[in-house]
Every structure is written in C-alpha cells, then in structure tokens.
Design a protein around this motif. Structure first.
Motif, PDB file in Angstrom:
ATOM      1  N   LEU A 152      33.105  43.737  68.850  1.00 15.28           N
ATOM      2  CA  LEU A 152      32.850  45.160  69.051  1.00 15.28           C
ATOM      3  C   LEU A 152      31.932  45.313  70.258  1.00 15.28           C
ATOM      4  N   GLN A 153      32.361  46.128  71.206  1.00  9.07           N
ATOM      5  CA  GLN A 153      31.537  46.410  72.369  1.00  9.07           C
ATOM      6  C   GLN A 153      31.232  47.898  72.405  1.00  9.07           C
ATOM      7  N   GLU A 154      30.027  48.178  72.803  1.00 11.56           N
ATOM      8  CA  GLU A 154      29.616  49.576  72.838  1.00 11.56           C
ATOM      9  C   GLU A 154      30.517  50.381  73.761  1.00 11.56           C
ATOM     10  N   SER A 155      30.758  51.592  73.320  1.00 10.96           N
ATOM     11  CA  SER A 155      31.515  52.583  74.095  1.00 10.96           C
ATOM     12  C   SER A 155      32.966  52.195  74.303  1.00 10.96           C
ATOM     13  N   GLN A 156      33.441  51.188  73.580  1.00 10.69           N
ATOM     14  CA  GLN A 156      34.850  50.837  73.657  1.00 10.69           C
ATOM     15  C   GLN A 156      35.509  51.152  72.311  1.00 10.69           C
ATOM     16  N   THR A 157      36.514  51.999  72.343  1.00  5.76           N
ATOM     17  CA  THR A 157      37.180  52.438  71.115  1.00  5.76           C
ATOM     18  C   THR A 157      37.968  51.289  70.496  1.00  5.76           C
ATOM     19  N   VAL A 158      37.765  51.087  69.211  1.00  5.96           N
ATOM     20  CA  VAL A 158      38.483  50.050  68.479  1.00  5.96           C
ATOM     21  C   VAL A 158      39.084  50.685  67.227  1.00  5.96           C
ATOM     22  N   THR A 159      40.056  49.983  66.642  1.00  9.29           N
ATOM     23  CA  THR A 159      40.671  50.416  65.393  1.00  9.29           C
ATOM     24  C   THR A 159      40.186  49.517  64.273  1.00  9.29           C
ATOM     25  N   VAL A 160      39.588  50.129  63.242  1.00  6.85           N
ATOM     26  CA  VAL A 160      39.071  49.397  62.090  1.00  6.85           C
ATOM     27  C   VAL A 160      39.967  49.733  60.897  1.00  6.85           C
ATOM     28  N   ASP A 206      39.799  55.131  64.211  1.00  7.68           N
ATOM     29  CA  ASP A 206      39.502  54.856  65.620  1.00  7.68           C
ATOM     30  C   ASP A 206      38.004  55.044  65.812  1.00  7.68           C
ATOM     31  N   PHE A 207      37.359  53.956  66.114  1.00  5.12           N
ATOM     32  CA  PHE A 207      35.891  53.922  66.091  1.00  5.12           C
ATOM     33  C   PHE A 207      35.386  53.526  67.477  1.00  5.12           C
ATOM     34  N   LYS A 208      34.450  54.315  67.986  1.00  3.01           N
ATOM     35  CA  LYS A 208      33.824  54.026  69.280  1.00  3.01           C
ATOM     36  C   LYS A 208      32.354  53.702  69.034  1.00  3.01           C
ATOM     37  N   PRO A 209      32.038  52.468  68.790  1.00  2.00           N
ATOM     38  CA  PRO A 209      30.664  52.128  68.404  1.00  2.00           C
ATOM     39  C   PRO A 209      29.697  52.286  69.572  1.00  2.00           C
ATOM     40  N   GLU A 210      28.489  52.662  69.233  1.00  2.00           N
ATOM     41  CA  GLU A 210      27.395  52.719  70.194  1.00  2.00           C
ATOM     42  C   GLU A 210      26.432  51.572  69.897  1.00  2.00           C
ATOM     43  N   TRP A 211      25.539  51.349  70.866  1.00  2.00           N
ATOM     44  CA  TRP A 211      24.626  50.231  70.671  1.00  2.00           C
ATOM     45  C   TRP A 211      23.704  50.480  69.477  1.00  2.00           C
ATOM     46  N   VAL A 238      27.668  44.977  67.173  1.00  2.00           N
ATOM     47  CA  VAL A 238      28.098  45.681  68.378  1.00  2.00           C
ATOM     48  C   VAL A 238      27.476  44.988  69.588  1.00  2.00           C
ATOM     49  N   LYS A 239      28.325  44.436  70.406  1.00  2.00           N
ATOM     50  CA  LYS A 239      27.838  43.802  71.627  1.00  2.00           C
ATOM     51  C   LYS A 239      27.455  44.893  72.618  1.00  2.00           C
ATOM     52  N   SER A 270      19.041  44.225  72.690  1.00  2.00           N
ATOM     53  CA  SER A 270      20.058  43.497  73.434  1.00  2.00           C
ATOM     54  C   SER A 270      20.897  42.697  72.458  1.00  2.00           C
ATOM     55  N   ASN A 271      22.204  42.715  72.630  1.00  2.00           N
ATOM     56  CA  ASN A 271      23.111  41.903  71.812  1.00  2.00           C
ATOM     57  C   ASN A 271      24.268  41.421  72.697  1.00  2.00           C
ATOM     58  N   PRO A 272      24.333  40.133  72.979  1.00  2.00           N
ATOM     59  CA  PRO A 272      23.414  39.084  72.523  1.00  2.00           C
ATOM     60  C   PRO A 272      22.066  39.184  73.222  1.00  2.00           C
ATOM     61  N   THR A 273      21.186  38.273  72.906  1.00  2.00           N
ATOM     62  CA  THR A 273      19.830  38.339  73.448  1.00  2.00           C
ATOM     63  C   THR A 273      19.847  38.115  74.959  1.00  2.00           C
TER      64      THR A 273
END
Length: 671
Positions: A152-160, A206-211, A238-239, A270-273
């Motif tokens: 999962l990357q921030e601001s990138q829409t994914v389907t869960v 359709d999920f657009k995760p944030e940090w 969330v990366k 930060s993810n990853p560190t």
C-alpha cells in the motif's frame, strides 16, 4: 482412510466400465458453511453418450462400496423418482438440476454432522457414475478473509477485498467495513458469487490510503439478521515518504562569514524508516548523508539550505536562510571620466564601487601601488594628471564585519619619451671576443616604436632595435654610444655611454710572444752583426799585409799533409780523406788578363804571355778537408797552423802540368 473409500470405489467402477468413456463433472471441490446455515452446490455434468439422460440420482452422505453386493451403501440424503420428485422425508436436500447436464443441489439447516463426503450417484439405462463433493460445516460462522495488495502506497488507489467462502440463496449475508472501530464506507460493493469452481461472498472497496492510515486497523464484518456473525481485522502498512521534514539551525545567531554552522534534519513519520539524508544545494560540501550537517567556514553567499529525509522516497524540508553577515563584496575601481586615453595634464576621476555588504554601513580607503593614501572618500580626483600619477590604484571598503579590497586598477598616462639612457650588459668594460648588449632604456607611454643608434662620431649605425648586440666585441668597438627613441607623442635622446673593450689573455699572450720573438730576433741579429764585424775586421787585418798596391794578391796558408793516394791517377791531386768524400769544395779564382809579371814568394818571377783562349786564364784551386777547421786567408808572416788545411792550385792549360814539390809548405799567389 475414511476419505479414501470413495476414490477406491471410483477406481473399481472405472475398471468395470473401462471400455466406456468417463463422465465429466464440474463443481466446487469443497464447500464451507456453518451450523444452521444452508449450502448451495452448483454442479454440471456431461454423459458420454450424447443422447442419453439420467434416469436416477441418489445423493449419499459418506458412501462406501460394498464388494459383496457391488453397490454403494450409506446415508441417502436424496433419491430421485422417475418423475424427479423428491420424497417428503428428503425436505433438507433439494435437487435444482435436470437429467441432461445440471446437477445443482441445495441443503438447508446444516448440522456439523453433515460434514463429509457427498456422493452423487448418476445412472442412465446403460451407464452409471459416482462423483464426490466435500462438505465442511463448522460450529460457528467462520471469519472472512481480507485481501490487500502486496504493498500500500499513500495516495495510490487500491482495491481491497473481503472474501467469505460461503453463499446460499435465501440466507441473508452482508459484509461491512470499519476503520479503527468506526464505520468505513468508501465506494464499495458486495457481491455474492457462485461459480462452478467456487462459491463465495465478497465485498470490494476502492481505497486511497493516506500516510495517516499507516498502522491503523481495517476490519471486515459478516452481518446476518442485524448482528455480526464474524469479522477479520488487518493492520494497514501504508508505505509513505518521510513526513513533516524540517531543517533546524542549531548554531547561535547571527552567523558571520567564516563561522562554523550546525544544522539538523528532522521528520515526523516515515515508512519504511529513513535510511539517508540529502542536503541541498549539493556540491557545496563534502559531508556524508547524515542527519546533522556541519559547515566549517561558512561562505558569505551560502544559499538557503534544505534537507531531504529519504527512505525509498525523499521528502524535502523548506529551505532555511542562514542570514550570513559579511564584509563588502565585489569591490572594484571605476573610471568616471569618459576619456579613452589619458594624457599628461588631463583631468581624471576614479570611483570605488561595491555590489553588496551586510551590514550596509561602510567606509572607503585608497591605495596607490600598495601604499595607503590620505584620500578617504568614495571618489579619487586628479585635476591635472602627471606621469608620476600613473600606477596601480585600489580601494578598500570596510564595514563592522571586515574590509574588502578591489583589484588594482592601472592608471596609464601617455607622454613622449623621456629619461633615455643606454645600459650595457654585462657592463661597460667587456673583454674582446665576448658578447655585449647595449639597450636603450626609456620612460615613455606608449612605448617607443622606433630606435636610432649613434656611435662616438655621431654616425648612424643603421639599427632600429631597442637592443644593439655586439657579438663578438672587438677592441675597435670601444667608444661612446647613444640612442634616440620616438613614439606617437614625440621623441627623446639619451646621453652617451662609453663601452671599453680590453684585450683577452690570449691576445695579450700572443702579442707578448710576438714582442719577445721580435726582441730575440733583433738581439740575434745584433750578435750576428757584431760577430760578422769582428770576423770582417780580423779578415781585413790578416789580408792587409798580403795585398799589393792594387790589392790583388791571394795567400793560402796550409800545412801540407800528404798521404799516399790509393788509386790516384796520374793527374790526381790533393788530400784523400775517405770520411770526407762528399766534403770537397771548389773555388774558382779568376784574374784579369794582363801582362804584368807575377811574383811569388817562393820562386823566381815569370813572365806569362797571353793565353791561347779564355780557359787558359782560369786557375782552379781544389780544396780538400783533412782535419777539422776552416779555410782562411792568413798573412804569410803568421806561424804555421799544423791542423788546418792544405790547398793545391791547379792550372788547367796547355802542356803538362809540373808535379808539385813535396816539401812546399806555403804557397803565395800574387798577381
């Protein structure tokens, strides 16, 4: 072993009907449900004979093959009649297919004991087949499975997806989402699907995760009749790039040029560190990618600095201005007057210019050729410039931080040639054979374009270069030289300079040798002259008494030494000396023809008449050397010299020559 029974039956049945084509069944391998629910079994089949159809269908629960009767035995859940109507006692199982290709079933009010194998026994007039479906019934509803993308990357829409391996028509199932325990309702859909290969119920969003979603819990819940039957929770990973990155100045302010400055790069999440830090602008320092940046000797024009915290992405911080205080910069001297060429007597105006200063309050100073002048204003003025004013001018601008000096600005004053003089290299005294260079030095601007050289006679040497070379120099080059120089503004001439050329040691040695040789030659000539004079005087003194009045007598003194001649001919005369064969000399005495009688010192006087010819007038004397000594003319009065010579006078004429007496010691000839 219990599960292997049906497969063993199928194998035996296959062997029994090995000559016929197998039946083809399609249905889920395993079906899942829980106690109290229902199950729906989608199923299709294909009979080997195209025109055949199923006459009878029997559904067994955990069927076993009886080898004795060669029939399947077990709990019968469904047994069709000829008209495909189910008996009333088979109410939990419903056949939803047909005798051609559909074998779909549904089972209501499931019990845990229903778990196991369902055997579908299909029979036609000529053939029969047994197929199996696994049924798994749990005591309580099982949880769904949440299917997330691998990353999962921030601001990138994914389907869960929330997937429940269960569906049954008439049994109400709903899947709901929650985030951190709160209802989460993005765009979603719930789908109950039943395919030949699988039976499931799923919900996709359709999920657009944030940090900010990183580390939070996402839950999928199974609802039935307004209650939650089961649920599944996952923690979101969330990366995202480092967040809230800032650049912090840890050094005290204000900062001056040349100070040491420490800055730190900070971030919130930060993810990853964070694995490295990047400071910009890059290339201004050779620091490793670390959280802390130490700047030694900070520059006055250091631009705003920012850092970036990086994992697999980099997040920059806002730039921070160090606000470095510094001495005045870009100081230079400007000529205010518009003269392209400055001549002696012109008016010149210079100004000290600088671009920036922090702080801005400044003071001005002027230098000429490195020496500080009294002028302290921003401008330096010359009302009537002179050649002495020419030089390198620089100005200094000073503020509270420090001072800065301009580069030297060359003030050139044009004037005619003056102060010419001739310099001689290596000096005004040069040894002959060496090289001498006469250079016409001058003070002129622009430089002299033409030179003229003169010698001590004011003669033009027809040379126009600045340096007159004499290579090699000669003694005759000694004298005075002077030059004249001309530029576009006028001309000037130098006073004479004297060049002295002295002899080299070789010349001095050669001339000394020559002088000594000449002196020695003169001395030898003098000595020879003295000796000749002495010999002449001695000869004169010896011949004086023998000469007659007319000086025509000749006297030869000789001690006769006669030896027997070994092979002497009848006419041989003289003394034989074997060691002196080559030492014979001849002297010819020629007397003028006369009838004057000759008188000899040892015989009577004779009167000789004229000779027949000229040859008869010649008398020869053969002189042979018998002992060491010289022939000499001596007076007859001198005593005999026993070791000198003898001489014999032979007269070649007509007639026989008389033999000389052996006892003659002296012969005197007189004419």
């Amino acid at each position: 072993m219990h599960l292997l029974g049906p497969y063993l039956f199928l194998l035996l049945e296959y062997l029994a009907f090995s000559n016929s084509n197998p039946w083809n069944f399609k249905h889920p391998t395993t079906l899942y449900a829980w106690e109290g629910a229902c199950v729906w079994i989608p199923c299709t089949y294909r009979i080997p004979k195209a025109d055949a159809q199923v006459d009878r269908l029997v559904v067994f629960h955990n069927p076993e093959y009886d080898k004795t009767t060669k029939r399947y035995v077990g709990t019968v859940l469904y047994n069709s009649t000829v008209d495909w109507k189910s008996p009333s006692q088979q109410g939990r199982v419903q056949f939803l297919g047909d005798p051609k290709n559909n074998c779909t079933l549904s089972i209501e009010s499931l019990l845990v004991s229903d778990s196991g194998w369902l055997g579908l026994r299909m029979m036609t007039k000529d053939d029969k087949w047994m197929d199996h479906v696994n049924l798994s019934i749990s005591k309580s509803p099982f949880p769904p499975r949440i299917q997330l993308p691998s990353e999962l990357q921030e601001s990138q829409t994914v389907t869960v997806t929330c997937l429940l391996n269960f569906t049954c028509f008439g049994y109400d199932i709903e899947l709901r989402w929650a985030l951190e325990g709160l209802p989460f309702t993005p765009a979603s859909s719930t789908i109950s699907s039943s395919t030949i290969e699988a039976v499931s119920t799923k919900s996709q969003i359709d999920f657009k995760p944030e940090w900010t979603h990183h580390g939070k819990n996402l839950t999928c819940q199974v609802w039935h009749s307004a209650k939650v039957l089961s649920e599944e929770t996952v923690q979101l990973n969330v990366k995202h790039a480092p967040k809230r990155v800032t650049t912090v100045i840890e050094s005290p302010t204000p900062i001056r040029e040349g100070d040491s400055v420490t800055l730190r790069c900070r971030y919130n999440s930060s993810n990853p560190t964070v694995t490295r830090f990047v400071w910009s602008p890059q290339g201004l320092w050779n620091e490793p990618s670390q959280e802390v940046l130490k700047i030694q000797n900070v520059a006055w024009d250091t631009p705003p600095i920012s850092c970036s915290a990086c994992n697999q992405w980099c997040s920059p911080a806002s730039p921070v201005d160090l606000d470095v205080q510094y001495a005045p910069k870009e100081v230079k001297v400007l000529q205010i007057s518009s003269l392209s060429e400055i001549h002696a007597g012109d008016q010149v105006r210079l100004q000290c210019h600088f671009s920036k200063s922090h702080p801005e309050e400044v003071h001005f100073f002027w230098k000429k050729n490195g020496s500080l002048l009294e002028a302290k204003g921003r401008e330096l003025n010359f009302d009537s410039v002179s050649p002495e004013d020419a030089g390198n001018y620089s100005c200094l601008v000073k503020n509270s931080i420090g001072q800065s000096a301009s580069e030297a600005w060359r003030l050139q004053v044009l004037y005619a040639p003056r102060r010419l003089w001739v310099s001689i290299t290596p000096g005004d005294r040069v040894m002959e054979g060496r090289k001498a260079a006469l250079t016409c030095e001058s003070d002129a601007n622009p430089p002299i374009s033409q030179y003229t050289w003169f010698d001590w006679n004011n003669q033009d040497l027809q040379y126009s270069g600045q340096t007159l070379s004499l290579d090699p120099v000669k003694v005759e080059h000694s004298g005075s030289y002077w030059c004249k120089g001309v530029n576009q503004l006028g001309e000037g001439e130098s006073p004479p300079s004297t060049l002295t050329i002295y002899y080299s040691p070789e010349t001095i040695g050669r001339r000394t040798t020559m002088g000594i040789g000449i002196c020695l030659a003169i001395l030898i000539l003098v000595i020879w002259g003295v000796k000749l004079q002495q010999n002449w005087k001695r000869t004169r003194s010896q011949q004086g008494p023998q000469e007659n009045s007319n000086g025509r007598s000749f006297f030869v003194r000789n001690k006769k030494v006669r030896r027997t001649l070994l092979s002497e001919g009848p006419h041989s005369l003289g003394c034989y000396n074997p060691m002196m064969e080559d030492g014979t000399n001849y002297a010819t005495l020629r007397f003028p023809e006369t009838d004057t009688p000759r008188t000899g010192g040892t015989g009577p006087s004779e009167t000789q008449g004229p000779l027949p010819n000229n040859e008869d007038t010649v008398t020869y004397s053969v002189v042979q050397k018998c002992h060491v000594g010289d022939y000499e003319n001596v007076a007859p009065s001198l005593p005999e010299d026993d070791g000198i010579h003898y001489s014999e006078l032979v007269h070649f004429g007509t007639g026989e020559r008389p033999r000389a007496p052996e006892d003659v010691d002296y012969v005197t000839l007189k004419h």
